[in-house]
Design an enzyme around this catalytic site. Structure first.
Site, short mmCIF file in Angstrom:
data_model
loop_
_atom_site.label_atom_id
_atom_site.label_comp_id
_atom_site.label_asym_id
_atom_site.label_seq_id
_atom_site.Cartn_x
_atom_site.Cartn_y
_atom_site.Cartn_z
N TRP A 29 -18.30 -7.43 -5.23
CA TRP A 29 -16.91 -7.98 -4.64
C TRP A 29 -16.72 -9.21 -5.43
CZ3 TRP A 29 -13.51 -6.28 -0.99
CH2 TRP A 29 -12.43 -7.27 -0.73
N MET A 84 -24.50 -6.05 1.26
CA MET A 84 -23.77 -7.21 0.98
C MET A 84 -24.67 -8.57 0.55
SD MET A 84 -20.10 -6.56 3.37
CE MET A 84 -21.29 -6.65 4.80
N ASP A 114 0.78 -1.08 -0.09
CA ASP A 114 -0.21 0.17 -0.05
C ASP A 114 0.84 1.29 -0.13
OD1 ASP A 114 -2.16 -1.60 0.25
OD2 ASP A 114 -2.37 -1.33 2.36
N GLY A 158 -12.11 -1.76 7.45
CA GLY A 158 -12.74 -2.82 8.05
C GLY A 158 -12.52 -4.25 7.34
N GLY A 159 -13.75 -4.95 7.05
CA GLY A 159 -13.79 -6.30 6.43
C GLY A 159 -13.59 -7.28 7.46
N TRP A 160 -13.95 -8.67 6.96
CA TRP A 160 -14.28 -9.93 7.92
C TRP A 160 -12.86 -9.72 8.76
CZ3 TRP A 160 -18.13 -12.48 9.61
CH2 TRP A 160 -18.03 -13.55 10.37
N GLU A 174 -17.85 -5.66 10.37
CA GLU A 174 -18.66 -6.71 10.58
C GLU A 174 -18.55 -7.14 11.80
OE1 GLU A 174 -17.78 -9.31 7.09
OE2 GLU A 174 -17.65 -7.45 5.73
N TYR A 234 -24.29 -11.27 -0.73
CA TYR A 234 -23.80 -12.45 -1.07
C TYR A 234 -23.46 -13.13 0.28
CZ TYR A 234 -20.38 -8.43 -0.97
OH TYR A 234 -19.68 -7.36 -0.85
N ASP A 235 -22.74 -14.61 -0.08
CA ASP A 235 -22.48 -15.30 1.27
C ASP A 235 -23.67 -15.44 1.98
OD1 ASP A 235 -19.94 -15.34 0.20
OD2 ASP A 235 -19.32 -13.74 1.86
#
Ligand SMILES: *[C@@H]1O[C@H](CO)[C@@H](O)[C@H](O)[C@H]1NC(C)=O
Length: 410
Positions: free
Chosen positions: A369, A214, A78, A104-106, A147, A216-217
């Site tokens: 995603w 989101m 990055d 963030g993110g899982w 999340e 999906y999943d």
């Protein structure tokens, strides 16, 4: 004003495209910075992003420190290798696209976020750290993907709901003070219990520019049977806890809870969820699976058990003998199987159908995603088939102003 600007476009460098449809449907492309480390033809760099097809691109992910400041998660990629700067320097050639970053993110967990929103002091530390960060790397806004607020199994607590709303409101004020038209968006879940635990829907939707749902999943190996992770509609088989777990009902829940339809962006997975079937003779949706396997074997480029990129799926169907592709006529999504391997995914046919759904309901647009999992090399035909469909369907679509029905009636 718009007419004046467009008239001036003839004289200045503003392109005509900007003038045609300012309220057009969004196409939001999440970019996974880890994709640059995929081997061989799987490698996906910033230079591969199809900017002509995206209205917004979002760099994933940054995180938060224990002391509530912005945390760079991949310092080498990055910062040292200029991932952030290369990304935002795409403005030079594509100035109409918005360049955002998602926090963030899982994998970030929820605990640090819960702690960060818990006091006015730590929220202020975070907010000013975000402002510095966006300024430093020239981003156009922030997307929040905690999340999930209020999720007890993710180190959350009941106070998160108010804390999250406070944070969003404070970020909004801070961004407006900066005066660079920075965008503020969030990636959110779509189940009743998660919304009840952590999301003040009317308040959030008022402060946010867009809400990325989101969708999906929605099914996976954890459910113990083979299914598509993102069915558009409820199928007869969806009973009990599964009844409202589909794209249509998820979006409707946000509307019912008080979010204007024209703030809602519908999530489209550019990947499938794969399974090992218990028996190769049972391969319809709902077929029993070997749950302990944790999904089918990793595919060569994404190297992840139970998740295959669209470009890996279409390659398998094209190059390996014996794959059979089926269409779920109720859910409006495909699945495919071969011996004991099974995958539920989205393809050009289902993406097209989902774009029609967005238009029929007056939603703000579509997001994916993630952009690096499209067939970006054209292994199965023309390159970038899925995002091209999203682009062509959304560019001709004008997002309607919400009518009274779109607002909270409770
Ligand atoms: C950024 O661009 C430079 C110059 O093209 C390149 O060498 C570098 O690898 C890029 N970094 C990333 C993370 O894409």
């Amino acid at each position: 004003m718009k007419i004046l600007i467009c008239a001036l476009a003839v004289v200045f460098v503003i392109t005509k495209a900007e003038c045609t449809n300012t309220n057009r449907g969004r196409v939001v492309c999440y970019f996974n910075n880890g994709a640059v480390n995929r081997p061989g033809i799987g490698r996906y760099g910033i230079e591969n992003i199809p900017l002509d097809s995206c209205t917004h691109v979002i760099y994933a992910f940054i995180g938060v420190t224990d002391t509530s400041e912005v945390l760079v998660l991949d310092h080498k990629g990055d910062v040292e290798n200029n991932g952030f700067r290369n990304f935002t320097s795409l403005k030079a050639t594509h100035p109409n696209v918005k360049y955002m970053v998602v926090v963030g993110g899982w994998d970030e967990g929820g605990g640090k976020y819960s702690k960060m929103v818990s006091s006015s002091t730590s929220r202020t530390i975070f907010t000013s750290s975000v402002v510095d960060f966006l300024n430093e790397y020239d981003f156009d806004g922030l997307d929040l993907d905690w999340e999930y607020p209020g999720a007890a199994d993710r180190d959350g607590n009941p106070e998160d709901k108010q804390g999250f709303l406070d944070l969003i409101n404070e970020l909004r004020v801070a961004f407006d003070d900066v005066g660079k038209d920075w965008l503020l968006t969030a990636a959110v879940p779509m189940t009743k219990s998660k919304l009840a635990d952590g999301y003040d829907v009317p308040g959030l939707c008022q402060a946010l520019d867009a809400v990325h749902v989101m969708t999906y999943d929605l099914r996976g190996n954890w459910d113990g049977f083979a299914d598509n992770p993102s069915p558009l509609y409820r199928r007869p088989r969806d009973q009990g806890v599964y009844e409202n777990i589909n794209v249509e009902d998820g979006l409707q829940l946000w509307v019912d809870e008080g979010c204007p339809a024209n703030k809602l962006v519908v999530g489209i997975p550019f990947y499938g969820r794969s399974y090992v079937l218990s028996s190769s003779s049972e391969h319809d949706i709902g077929a029993p699976i070997d749950t302990a396997a944790g999904g089918a074997d990793p595919a060569p480029y994404t190297d992840s058990r139970g998740v295959w990129a669209y470009f890996e799926i279409c390659s398998k169907l094209k190059d390996e003998e014996g794959w059979i592709r089926k269409w779920d006529k109720d859910g409006k999504v495909p699945y495919a199987y071969r011996e004991n391997q099974w995958v539920g995914y989205d393809d050009p046919q289902s993406v097209k159908r989902k774009m029609e759904f967005i238009k029929e309901n007056g939603y703000l647009g579509a997001m994916t995603w993630s952009i690096d999992m499209d067939d970006f090399r054209g292994l199965c035909g023309k390159a970038n088939p899925l995002i091209s469909i999203m682009h062509s369907k959304m560019k001709s679509y004008t997002v309607p102003e919400p009518n009274e029905d779109n607002y909270l009636e409770k």
